[in-house]
Scaffold this motif. Structure first.
Motif, mmCIF file in Angstrom:
data_model
loop_
_atom_site.group_PDB
_atom_site.id
_atom_site.type_symbol
_atom_site.label_atom_id
_atom_site.label_comp_id
_atom_site.label_asym_id
_atom_site.label_seq_id
_atom_site.Cartn_x
_atom_site.Cartn_y
_atom_site.Cartn_z
ATOM 1 N N SER A 50 0.819 -1.169 -0.401
ATOM 2 C CA SER A 50 -0.081 -0.029 -0.224
ATOM 3 C C SER A 50 0.973 0.830 0.294
ATOM 4 N N LEU A 51 1.854 1.007 0.568
ATOM 5 C CA LEU A 51 3.107 2.536 0.741
ATOM 6 C C LEU A 51 3.822 2.655 -0.699
ATOM 7 N N HIS A 52 4.039 1.170 -1.024
ATOM 8 C CA HIS A 52 4.513 1.624 -2.765
ATOM 9 C C HIS A 52 3.384 2.258 -3.785
ATOM 10 N N GLN A 53 2.143 1.438 -3.509
ATOM 11 C CA GLN A 53 0.594 2.459 -4.522
ATOM 12 C C GLN A 53 1.041 4.218 -4.705
ATOM 13 N N ILE A 54 1.526 4.157 -3.466
ATOM 14 C CA ILE A 54 1.324 5.550 -2.637
ATOM 15 C C ILE A 54 2.102 6.520 -3.649
ATOM 16 N N ILE A 55 3.470 5.665 -3.125
ATOM 17 C CA ILE A 55 4.501 6.954 -3.463
ATOM 18 C C ILE A 55 5.446 6.755 -4.943
ATOM 19 N N LYS A 56 4.554 5.489 -5.868
ATOM 20 C CA LYS A 56 5.172 5.118 -6.741
ATOM 21 C C LYS A 56 4.824 6.536 -8.157
ATOM 22 N N GLY A 57 5.093 5.743 -9.358
ATOM 23 C CA GLY A 57 5.259 7.477 -9.747
ATOM 24 C C GLY A 57 5.239 8.951 -9.799
ATOM 25 N N HIS A 58 6.826 9.222 -9.176
ATOM 26 C CA HIS A 58 6.636 10.555 -9.158
ATOM 27 C C HIS A 58 7.443 11.071 -10.347
ATOM 28 N N THR A 59 7.280 12.586 -9.897
ATOM 29 C CA THR A 59 7.705 13.438 -11.336
ATOM 30 C C THR A 59 9.592 13.351 -11.130
ATOM 31 N N LYS A 60 10.330 12.933 -12.106
ATOM 32 C CA LYS A 60 11.846 13.140 -12.372
ATOM 33 C C LYS A 60 12.238 14.004 -12.299
ATOM 34 N N ILE A 61 13.757 15.000 -11.548
ATOM 35 C CA ILE A 61 13.801 16.068 -11.919
ATOM 36 C C ILE A 61 14.717 15.501 -12.710
ATOM 37 N N PRO A 62 14.708 16.441 -13.772
ATOM 38 C CA PRO A 62 16.500 16.292 -14.095
ATOM 39 C C PRO A 62 17.962 16.152 -12.629
ATOM 40 N N TYR A 63 18.925 15.782 -13.335
ATOM 41 C CA TYR A 63 20.495 15.446 -12.505
ATOM 42 C C TYR A 63 21.113 17.175 -12.415
ATOM 43 N N THR A 64 21.159 17.040 -13.583
ATOM 44 C CA THR A 64 21.922 18.530 -13.689
ATOM 45 C C THR A 64 21.330 19.017 -15.244
ATOM 46 N N SER A 65 21.148 20.419 -15.258
ATOM 47 C CA SER A 65 20.184 20.793 -16.110
ATOM 48 C C SER A 65 20.245 21.986 -16.028
ATOM 49 N N SER A 66 20.075 23.075 -17.747
ATOM 50 C CA SER A 66 19.767 24.869 -17.611
ATOM 51 C C SER A 66 18.360 24.640 -17.083
ATOM 52 N N SER A 67 17.877 24.250 -16.885
ATOM 53 C CA SER A 67 16.394 24.051 -15.738
ATOM 54 C C SER A 67 16.369 24.054 -14.832
ATOM 55 N N THR A 68 15.347 23.409 -13.914
ATOM 56 C CA THR A 68 15.744 23.334 -12.671
ATOM 57 C C THR A 68 15.617 21.941 -12.560
ATOM 58 N N ASP A 69 16.936 21.485 -11.290
ATOM 59 C CA ASP A 69 17.685 20.183 -11.249
ATOM 60 C C ASP A 69 17.452 19.925 -9.807
ATOM 61 N N THR A 70 18.306 18.666 -9.262
ATOM 62 C CA THR A 70 18.564 17.873 -8.304
ATOM 63 C C THR A 70 19.710 19.484 -7.625
ATOM 64 N N TRP A 71 20.717 20.175 -8.655
ATOM 65 C CA TRP A 71 21.358 21.112 -7.726
ATOM 66 C C TRP A 71 20.124 22.218 -7.156
ATOM 67 N N ASP A 72 19.425 22.706 -7.299
ATOM 68 C CA ASP A 72 18.599 24.043 -7.089
ATOM 69 C C ASP A 72 17.348 22.990 -5.818
ATOM 70 N N VAL A 73 17.073 21.887 -5.944
ATOM 71 C CA VAL A 73 16.354 21.307 -4.849
ATOM 72 C C VAL A 73 16.739 21.055 -3.735
ATOM 73 N N LEU A 74 17.650 20.717 -3.966
ATOM 74 C CA LEU A 74 19.173 19.921 -3.090
ATOM 75 C C LEU A 74 19.216 21.435 -2.130
ATOM 76 N N GLU A 75 19.494 22.440 -2.613
ATOM 77 C CA GLU A 75 20.102 23.593 -1.780
ATOM 78 C C GLU A 75 19.108 24.204 -0.981
ATOM 79 N N GLN A 76 17.773 23.796 -2.055
ATOM 80 C CA GLN A 76 16.889 24.292 -0.128
ATOM 81 C C GLN A 76 16.240 22.778 0.767
ATOM 82 N N ALA A 77 16.299 21.747 0.154
ATOM 83 C CA ALA A 77 15.337 20.796 0.685
ATOM 84 C C ALA A 77 17.607 20.345 2.132
ATOM 85 N N ASP A 78 18.033 21.334 2.308
ATOM 86 C CA ASP A 78 19.543 20.781 3.177
ATOM 87 C C ASP A 78 20.371 22.021 3.574
ATOM 88 N N GLU A 79 19.022 23.288 3.221
ATOM 89 C CA GLU A 79 19.588 24.325 3.439
ATOM 90 C C GLU A 79 19.819 24.540 5.604
#
Length: 466
Positions: free
Chosen positions: A48-77
Motif C-alpha cells: 500500500s505504501l508503494h502504491q502511494i509513493i510510486k510514479g513520482h515526477t523525475k527532476i533532471p540531475y543536472t540541467s539549465s532548467s530546475t535540477d537536483t542542485w536547485d532542489v537539494l540546496e533548498q532541502a538541505d538549507e
C-alpha cells in the motif's frame, strides 16, 4: 520559517533568473495522503505504501532548467542562514553556489553503483532526491559505495559544530575498507536520516514499470548479506540490486529519530517530486515493514500502550571495544511502543546524555508476553549510570541503574533516585553476554536480575517464563 524554491531559467556561473515559491518549514502531511495504507500485515503495508509513493515526477540531475542542485540546496538549507547549506556527513555550512564546486556535491545514500549507475531518462532512482543529500566532497569520496554499518577499529571523520550539534568526540563518522566489504558509520545526528532514505528506496522501487511513463524500474532490496551487495556492482543498470546493512539501518532509525532537518528535506522534495518518504511521516511503519511487527489493525490505529512494560535485558560493557550495546523491553503481546523512549543518565554528573525513541509492536513469544531489543550505541560503562523507561505520557515507568545509584539532575527522571539492579558488567565480560531478568510471573517484581550470561536479545530470557 519559509524556504524559497528557485526555478532556474538558465545557468551562467552563479547568475540566475529566479521565480520563488514559498512553503512552510514543517508543513503538515496532506490530508488523506496515507488514507489507503493497510497495516494488517508487512506485505500489505509495503504494497500500500508503494502504491502511494510510486510514479513520482523525475527532476533532471543536472540541467539549465530546475535540477537536483536547485532542489537539494533548498532541502538541505542551513536553518540559521538561508544563503548556506548544511552537509550530511561533516555537518559543515557552505555558501550556496548553485552547482558543482570544491566544497560540496550530491551524495547518493543508496550508492548509484549498486543497481543504477547510468543516468538515462528512464533511470528514476539516480535522481530521486529522497535519497540524495548535500555532502562534503571529501567525505562523500571517503564514504564511496560502502554499506552503512556500525564500525569498530575504524578511521574517524569528524563533524563540525553547527546549529547546536556536531563537533564533539562522540559525534563523528567512522569508516574502514572499501566497496561491499567496507563500512561507513554515519554520525549520530544523521544516521537516522540515511537509514530512512534507504528504507524509502526499498519501498519506492520494487521492480515493474513506472506508473506514468512505463519505464522499467529496478527492485531495490535491503539486506545484511554483503555478497549480494557486491554482486549489485555490475557497472550497468540492473533489474535487482541490494544495499544495507538492513539490521543496523533499523537500529539507526531508532537511535536517531526524525528531526527538523528530515522534515524540511521531505517537504521540499515532495513539492517537486510529488511523493513523500513515509518513514519520515510515519516512522512507526518501519517495525511492520522491516521487522514484521505490525499492529494488525488494518486502518493504522495502533493498539493501546501498556502500563506493564519494563526493561528486561541490558548490555553495556564487554572485553575489548564495546559491541552490540542494547536494552530490551518486555511487555504484554500487542503492546505498541510508539512514543515510548529510553533515557540514559551519566553517573558522573547525573545528567541525561542520550534519548532513544522506541517503536514496534510487541510479538507474542510466550503466553501473551514478548520483547523487542533496541541497539543503543554508546551506553556508559558506569559507575552508577542509569536507564529510565518513559511512557507516551512522559511518565517514568522505571529508573534503573547499575554499579550504584544516582539522583537525576534533569530529564524526565529529574529529582528521582534510581534503583540499582545489583549486578554489573565489566571490561572482562565476554562479548555476547548481557544482564537479564529471570524467574516466573507477569510483573517486573516477579523477576530477579542475573549476572552476565549469553544474551537472548529480542526473545524471552534464559530461565524466564510467563
Amino acid at each position: 520559517m519559509f524556504y524559497q524554491l528557485k526555478h532556474k531559467v538558465n545557468r551562467i556561473g552563479a547568475i540566475f533568473i529566479a521565480a520563488f515559491i514559498t512553503i512552510p518549514a514543517s508543513a503538515e502531511i496532506p490530508a488523506n495522503y496515507y488514507q489507503s495504507v493497510d497495516e494488517s500485515t508487512p506485505e500489505s503495508l509495503r504494497n500500500s505504501l508503494h502504491q502511494i509513493i510510486k510514479g513520482h515526477t523525475k527532476i533532471p540531475y543536472t540541467s539549465s532548467s530546475t535540477d537536483t542542485w536547485d532542489v537539494l540546496e533548498q532541502a538541505d538549507e542551513d536553518p540559521n542562514n538561508s544563503n548556506n547549506v548544511i552537509d550530511v556527513y561533516k555537518n559543515a555550512s557552505y555558501r550556496k553556489v548553485g552547482g558543482g564546486n570544491s566544497n560540496y556535491n550530491r551524495e547518493h545514500s543508496w550508492p548509484k553503483s549498486y543497481g543504477f549507475p547510468n543516468n538515462v531518462s528512464s533511470n528514476y532512482p539516480y535522481t530521486d532526491m529522497h535519497h540524495l543529500f548535500i555532502a562534503n566532497g571529501s567525505y562523500n569520496s571517503s564514504r564511496s559505495n560502502k554499506p552503512y554499518a556500525d564500525c569498530t577499529s575504524c578511521n574517524e571523520k569528524v563533524t563540525l559544530l553547527n546549529d547546536g550539534r556536531g563537533g564533539s568526540a562522540t559525534e563523528s563518522n567512522w569508516t574502514v575498507g572499501s566497496f561491499e566489504s567496507g563500512s561507513w558509520e554515519t554520525w549520530e545526528g544523521r544516521k537516522g536520516d540515511v537509514a530512512r532514505a534507504l528504507m524509502y528506496m526499498a519501498i519506492r522501487y520494487e521492480g515493474g514499470s513506472h506508473a506514468v511513463t512505463g519505464h522499467m524500474e529496478p527492485d531495490l532490496i535491503l539486506t545484511d548479506d554483503r555478497s549480494l551487495i557486491g554482486a549489485s556492482n555490475t557497472g550497468s543498470n540492473i533489474a535487482v540490486a541490494y544495499m544495507g546493512l538492513r539490521a543496523e539501518l533499523i537500529d539507526w532509525s531508532r537511535e536517531d529519530p526524525v528531526d527538523d532537518y528530515e522534515l524540511r528535506h521531505n517537504e521540499v522534495v515532495f513539492t517537486y517530486q510529488g511523493n513523500r518518504n513515509p518513514f519520515i511521516d510515519h516512522p512507526e511503519y518501519i517495525a511492520c515493514v522491516f521487522e514484521e511487527i505490525c499492529s494488525g489493525n488494518g486502518g493504522g490505529t495502533p493498539p493501546p500502550a501498556s502500563t506493564n512494560a519494563w526493561i528486561n535485558e541490558i548490555h553495556y560493557d564487554n572485553r575489548g571495544g564495546d559491541v552490540n550495546e542494547s536494552v530490551e523491553i518486555l511487555a504484554p503481546a500487542a503492546t505498541n511502543l510508539l512514543n515510548w523512549r529510553i533515557e540514559a543518565y551519566n553517573g558522573n554528573n547525573s545528567s541525561l546524555y542520550k534519548t532513544v525513541e522506541l517503536s514496534g509492536t510487541v510479538p507474542d513469544q510466550q503466553n501473551g508476553f514478548g520483547s523487542i531489543n533496541f541497539n543503543i550505541k554508546g551506553i556508559q560503562n558506569g559507575s552508577a549510570d542509569g536507564l529510565a523507561l518513559i511512557n507516551p505520557q512522559g511518565e517514568v515507568v522505571q529508573f534503573l541503574s547499575y554499579e550504584g545509584t544516582l539522583v537525576a539532575q534533569n530529564g524526565s527522571a529529574e529529582g528521582m533516585e534510581s534503583t540499582d539492579i545489583g549486578v554489573m558488567e565489566t571490561n572482562s565480560t565476554q562479548s555476547g553476554y548481557s544482564l537479564q531478568l529471570s524467574g516466573h510471573g507477569q510483573e517486573y517484581s516477579d523477576f530477579i536480575w542475573q549476572s552476565p550470561m549469553q544474551n537472548s536479545r529480542g526473545s524471552i530470557n534464559h530461565n524466564q517464563s510467563f
